[in-house]
Design a protein around this motif. Sequence first.
Motif, short mmCIF file in Angstrom:
data_model
loop_
_atom_site.label_atom_id
_atom_site.label_comp_id
_atom_site.label_asym_id
_atom_site.label_seq_id
_atom_site.Cartn_x
_atom_site.Cartn_y
_atom_site.Cartn_z
N ARG A 34 0.67 -1.19 -0.19
CA ARG A 34 0.02 0.01 0.00
C ARG A 34 0.77 1.14 0.28
N ALA A 35 1.88 1.23 0.62
CA ALA A 35 2.77 2.38 0.94
C ALA A 35 3.70 2.47 -0.43
N ALA A 36 4.01 1.43 -1.13
CA ALA A 36 4.54 1.54 -2.54
C ALA A 36 3.73 2.10 -3.73
N ALA A 37 2.54 1.62 -3.52
CA ALA A 37 1.48 2.20 -4.35
C ALA A 37 1.16 3.77 -4.24
N ARG A 38 1.16 4.16 -3.13
CA ARG A 38 0.97 5.48 -2.75
C ARG A 38 2.17 6.28 -2.93
N ALA A 39 3.16 5.91 -3.03
CA ALA A 39 4.55 6.58 -3.46
C ALA A 39 4.81 6.76 -4.96
N LEU A 40 4.11 6.00 -5.68
CA LEU A 40 4.32 5.76 -7.27
C LEU A 40 4.19 7.37 -7.81
N PRO A 41 3.11 8.19 -7.65
CA PRO A 41 2.99 9.39 -8.26
C PRO A 41 4.04 10.40 -7.77
N MET A 42 4.53 10.31 -6.78
CA MET A 42 5.67 11.12 -6.28
C MET A 42 7.04 10.78 -6.32
N LEU A 43 7.19 9.47 -7.03
CA LEU A 43 8.70 8.94 -7.45
C LEU A 43 9.50 9.96 -8.21
N GLY A 44 10.56 10.11 -8.08
CA GLY A 44 11.59 10.79 -9.08
C GLY A 44 13.07 10.18 -8.99
N PRO A 45 13.92 10.87 -9.67
CA PRO A 45 15.32 10.20 -9.53
C PRO A 45 15.95 10.15 -8.40
N GLU A 46 15.59 11.05 -7.26
CA GLU A 46 15.97 11.30 -6.06
C GLU A 46 15.02 10.85 -4.95
N THR A 98 12.52 7.57 -3.94
CA THR A 98 12.23 6.13 -4.00
C THR A 98 12.03 5.47 -2.56
N LEU A 99 11.68 4.34 -2.66
CA LEU A 99 11.59 3.39 -1.35
C LEU A 99 12.06 2.10 -1.57
N SER A 100 12.93 1.60 -0.44
CA SER A 100 13.26 0.14 -0.64
C SER A 100 12.66 -0.55 0.62
N PHE A 101 12.87 -1.93 0.68
CA PHE A 101 12.12 -2.58 1.49
C PHE A 101 12.73 -3.84 2.10
N VAL A 102 12.28 -3.91 3.23
CA VAL A 102 13.08 -5.16 4.08
C VAL A 102 11.75 -5.75 4.84
N ALA A 103 11.69 -7.10 4.81
CA ALA A 103 10.46 -7.86 5.43
C ALA A 103 11.19 -8.52 6.81
N LEU A 104 10.56 -8.54 7.64
CA LEU A 104 11.17 -9.11 8.75
C LEU A 104 10.61 -10.58 8.87
N PRO A 105 11.64 -11.51 9.53
CA PRO A 105 10.85 -12.95 9.41
C PRO A 105 9.41 -12.97 10.03
N GLU A 106 8.85 -13.85 9.28
CA GLU A 106 7.14 -14.30 9.70
C GLU A 106 7.20 -14.52 11.25
N GLY A 107 6.23 -13.88 11.88
CA GLY A 107 6.04 -13.97 13.40
C GLY A 107 7.24 -13.21 14.28
N GLN A 108 7.91 -12.32 13.62
CA GLN A 108 8.76 -11.82 14.61
C GLN A 108 8.64 -10.21 14.27
N ASP A 109 8.84 -9.54 15.49
CA ASP A 109 8.87 -8.18 15.29
C ASP A 109 10.25 -7.52 15.59
N PRO A 110 10.74 -6.20 15.60
CA PRO A 110 11.97 -5.82 15.67
C PRO A 110 12.35 -6.31 17.14
N ASP A 111 11.56 -6.19 18.22
CA ASP A 111 12.07 -6.79 19.47
C ASP A 111 12.59 -8.08 19.55
N ASP A 112 11.72 -9.06 18.72
CA ASP A 112 12.23 -10.22 18.58
C ASP A 112 13.52 -10.62 17.98
#
Length: 620
Positions: free
Chosen positions: A316-328, A330-344
């Motif tokens: 959803r964040a990626a789709a919302r960002a598309l109209p606003m993208l430019g050469p400088e 963008t977004l990048s992504f990291v997925a946490l292991p399923e079932g874990q949050d940053p605390d874990d």
Amino acid sequence: MLTPSFLDELRARTTLSAVISPHVKLLRAGREWKACCPFHNEKTPSFTVNDEKHFYHCFGCGAHGDAIRFLTENRGLPFMDAVKELAAAAGLEVPAADPRAQEKAKRQATLHDVMADAAAWFAEQLDGIDGAEARAYCSKRGIGAAAIKRFGIGFAPDRRNGLRKALERHGDDKLIECGLLIRIEDEPKKEPYDRFRGRLMIPIRDARGRVIGFGGRILGAGEPKYLNSPETVLFDKGSSLYNIDRASPASRASKRLIVVEGYMDVIGLDRGGIAEVVAPNGTALTERQLELLWRMDPSPILCFDGDAAGQKAAIRAAARALPMLGPERTLSFVALPEGQDPDDLVNSGGRDAVEALLAAPEPLVDRLWRHEVDATPLATPEQRAGLKQRLIDHAAAIGDRSLSQLYRDEWMERFFALTRRDRGAAPSPGAPFTPQRRGTWVKGKGFVPPEKPLEDATLAIGRDSVGPHEARAIAAGLTLFPDLLMEEAELLGALPFADPVAEALKQRLLDAALSGRPLDSQGLLPILSEARTAKLLSEVQRGTGVVFSFNRNETDPARGRADLKAVIELLGARREIAIALATATRRVAEGDEAAVAEQHRLAQANQETIKRLADFSNPD
């Protein structure tokens, strides 16, 4: 509106080293000061501060500016907030805005005092008798005393009027305006009561570190799990980010910015020594929050949970960002292991475990591709067509036309490589189809030998750009039927014209069409009369070697428009066939026998497209 003379006086009255020294260790070097640059990591000082000239400069990274710039770049303050802070220190009065703006600013200043007092009271309650359960929760989450103080964490006792009585000196109206009390609108005789009760209280601060709202986490069972401040004069949850006051300078030092889902995720990563982290305030990322992120970093890393909800939020964040993208931007992504949050993750592997994930974030172009490919099976033509259309729609949503085209080209190349590989899949979805090496059984003929790779002369018919004569004919045709510019803008933008004059005219026409002005034959006249455009058109008309039906004087206008539209779409199809043919040919050269039949099919499709194009240049 601030005048240049006021800003010059403000700089003259400001000692730059005094502004910078609380944040950077300065060493005297003659008439200047030197330090290790706060804007990039270095061991040898290359950052200089000149009080006489009122500027700083880094010879390592090129950072340069005055006191105002330092506060906006290093501390992340908005321009006017930086000016006000410097003016207060210099004894200058900032020129007043209009009376309504002054009144609003005055009211906000008073409400900031209320919020600061509320945060202090909540912090006191955490240390008191009522705060035992909340302290136990913090201990369980690994949130120590230093983190509690750093984030200003507090506790709201489960009482209807605890905060109201403690802050009664401010009056109910201000507490209600800050979102701290709830007034029962239908029963005005009933007294207002505390909004937050029985919750761990997490202050939300603005870029200047002032409390503007709260997030309250329930300690036991109950809903909602998190209760946020309502929209107020101070707090617009869609325009603010949790931890922005600490993350902004940390991001400048680390050269990265991480976005997580919630308050506790921010605090969890902070426990692991990672401070450049922000979170939206219990909502999906908004356009305004994306703008804030890009001010701090050109490619923020979205680090969301690996479960379905977390990955849905990422897309959803990626789709919302598309109209606003430019050469400088963008977004990048990291997925946490399923079932874990940053605390874990911090608990199980410490900072190293987090850094291992953050070391290779997935670019936006790859994340959306993976999401769409995994969305549905690709066993049928309809499913493959759906994938293609979704990718085209994503690319079309990108506001920057050049970047939009690059995304489309990238995805179409991947699409053709994927679908050619999977075409002809057997009953199991996605299973590759391999033809018999000895040949193919044909009724009445028996086994027919497999097709041989095409000769170079046959392959030469493929073309992924529009030839010079065709290009000039189409460019001229678009001046006759300009309404097609918007209708076919996406396809025209993707079709490279081999003739530079025709390409320049096409781009000029597309720019005009995409500017929003209505374009018909009359609306196009002012554009065509411009000297540069008129010259391009003259050269195009003089050099048109192919006369299509839509450029003939005797052609009915309705037919001419339909024919021009058909030619544009045929040329688009020919280009996609040519790209796929090149891929198949490369696979044949690499020894992939299964690609030979595909190579023949594409070559035949290309010949048929060329014949259909010829029909429009030789109409009946």
